[in-house]
Scaffold this active site. Structure first.
Site, PDB file in Angstrom:
ATOM      1  N   HIS A  94      43.478  41.097  35.816  1.00 45.00           N
ATOM      2  CA  HIS A  94      43.223  42.500  36.195  1.00 45.00           C
ATOM      3  C   HIS A  94      44.151  42.961  37.317  1.00 45.00           C
ATOM      4  CE1 HIS A  94      40.804  41.777  39.885  1.00 45.00           C
ATOM      5  NE2 HIS A  94      40.363  40.709  39.256  1.00 45.00           N
ATOM      6  N   ASP A  96      43.602  45.666  39.538  1.00 44.08           N
ATOM      7  CA  ASP A  96      43.081  46.380  40.714  1.00 44.08           C
ATOM      8  C   ASP A  96      42.743  45.415  41.855  1.00 44.08           C
ATOM      9  OD1 ASP A  96      40.740  45.172  39.625  1.00 44.08           O
ATOM     10  OD2 ASP A  96      39.581  46.531  40.875  1.00 44.08           O
ATOM     11  N   ASP A 127      43.141  37.287  44.287  1.00 48.68           N
ATOM     12  CA  ASP A 127      42.356  37.901  43.211  1.00 48.68           C
ATOM     13  C   ASP A 127      42.896  39.301  42.942  1.00 48.68           C
ATOM     14  OD1 ASP A 127      40.485  38.802  41.441  1.00 48.68           O
ATOM     15  OD2 ASP A 127      38.770  38.553  42.757  1.00 48.68           O
ATOM     16  N   GLU A 161      38.065  45.528  37.116  1.00 48.52           N
ATOM     17  CA  GLU A 161      37.809  44.087  37.233  1.00 48.52           C
ATOM     18  C   GLU A 161      37.922  43.394  35.874  1.00 48.52           C
ATOM     19  OE1 GLU A 161      37.386  42.278  40.024  1.00 48.52           O
ATOM     20  OE2 GLU A 161      37.875  44.083  41.100  1.00 48.52           O
ATOM     21  N   GLU A 162      37.648  42.076  35.868  1.00 52.19           N
ATOM     22  CA  GLU A 162      37.898  41.321  34.649  1.00 52.19           C
ATOM     23  C   GLU A 162      36.750  41.378  33.653  1.00 52.19           C
ATOM     24  OE1 GLU A 162      37.416  40.095  37.573  1.00 52.19           O
ATOM     25  OE2 GLU A 162      35.854  38.565  37.460  1.00 52.19           O
ATOM     26  N   ASP A 188      40.420  34.001  36.774  1.00 53.79           N
ATOM     27  CA  ASP A 188      39.957  34.782  37.917  1.00 53.79           C
ATOM     28  C   ASP A 188      39.145  33.933  38.884  1.00 53.79           C
ATOM     29  OD1 ASP A 188      38.075  36.929  39.334  1.00 53.79           O
ATOM     30  OD2 ASP A 188      39.830  37.948  38.526  1.00 53.79           O
TER      31      ASP A 188
HETATM   32 ZN   LIG Z   1      39.059  39.272  40.091  1.00 56.25          ZN
END
Ligand SMILES: [Zn+2]
Length: 290
Positions: A94, A96, A127, A161-162, A188
């Site tokens: 991801h 963001d 992350d 997000e994922e 992640d």
């Molecule tokens: Zn993440």
């Protein structure tokens, strides 16, 4: 067909380029609208070029409409290197980040990445920046040998997000990008020695509670209803109730229990001698499937 060692040697040769790519990524903010940001558009523009640089010819852009951001769209990038079968092995990352929070709490500025003692510091370096860049350059190494296997190699760089997000991964699922039988890896989560693979995540629930009372002067509580007193009682009741009702454990998850945490509480009065007519607070619940 190169050996694994030859492949790893090529990846080692990318080290400086990978660090520069991750630094550039961090310099371009990508904060979602629920946190007051304008989304991933600028960052996706940079990543689109990087995906091409990593040897992908088949690149598709899936823009989800989102009225909350300035350009009204949330970008998703899908790149494929075709194999001989229809099955695709995906890596999903991801784009963001969360907001930087209190800037004074940062040792190094969040949007000016720097390497200190062999570690790269910046907002979202871990992350999901490092995984995103690692997946791109792993693919670049494979592509540099002109390899194509039985399975199609797929990279999905998603907005938000994922998991569980309408404008990112859910949007791609609805668009039919992933097929039954595909293999999907979502890098992640990790531990330093790479010995743990996460296979499940708890469901997330964010809850906002608003309690309404009656404002009064603190010297005359009988004339009002203190919303904070009621809110606090309700909060304690709810947490006790949920912890008991959803008390099961599952060692697949860390920690193995469901979690129920009050997190944010709004300031509703500015002075100490007013009984608040309103209490507003938020919960972050992470619940096991049991
Ligand atoms: Zn993440």
């Amino acid at each position: 067909m190169p050996s694994v060692d030859e492949l790893l040697a090529v990846i080692d040769g990318y080290k400086d380029e990978m660090i520069e790519a991750l630094k550039e990524l961090i310099r371009i903010p990508a904060i979602g609208p629920e946190n007051g940001g304008d989304g991933e558009f600028e960052r996706a523009r940079y990543l689109r070029e990087l995906v091409e640089h990593c040897g992908f010819e088949e690149i598709e852009l899936f823009d989800a409409l989102d009225e909350r951001v300035r350009l009204r769209l949330r970008p998703n990038i899908v790149a494929r290197k075709r194999g001989t079968s229809d099955q695709t092995a995906w890596i999903v990352t991801h784009m963001d980040t969360v907001p930087p929070g209190d800037l004074d709490s940062w040792s190094y500025p969040p949007f000016s990445p720097r390497v200190v003692d062999g570690k790269l510091y910046g907002l979202g370096a871990e992350d999901n920046g490092q995984a995103l860049i690692a997946s791109l350059f792993a693919a670049k190494a494979i592509n540099s040998f002109g390899l194509s296997g039985e399975k199609t190699m797929g990279l999905a760089l998603v907005a938000d997000e994922e998991c569980g997000n309408e404008k990112g991964i859910k949007f791609l699922i609805r668009e039919g990008v992933f097929r039954s039988g595909d293999l999907i890896y979502v890098p992640d989560y990790g531990v330093p020695d790479g010995s743990v693979i996460e296979v499940a995540e708890k469901s997330l629930l964010w809850l906002k509670i608003t309690v309404e009372g009656i404002q009064a002067h603190a010297s005359s509580p009988g004339k009002g209803i203190n919303a904070m007193k009621v809110g606090s009682k309700f909060m304690t009741f709810l947490l006790d109730h949920l912890t008991e009702k959803y008390g099961k454990l599952n060692d697949l998850f860390i920690p193995p229990n469901s979690t129920f945490e009050p997190t944010k509480r709004l300031q509703t009065v500015g002075n100490i001698n007013t009984i608040p007519a309103e209490d507003v607070f938020y919960f972050d619940f992470r619940v096991l499937p049991e």
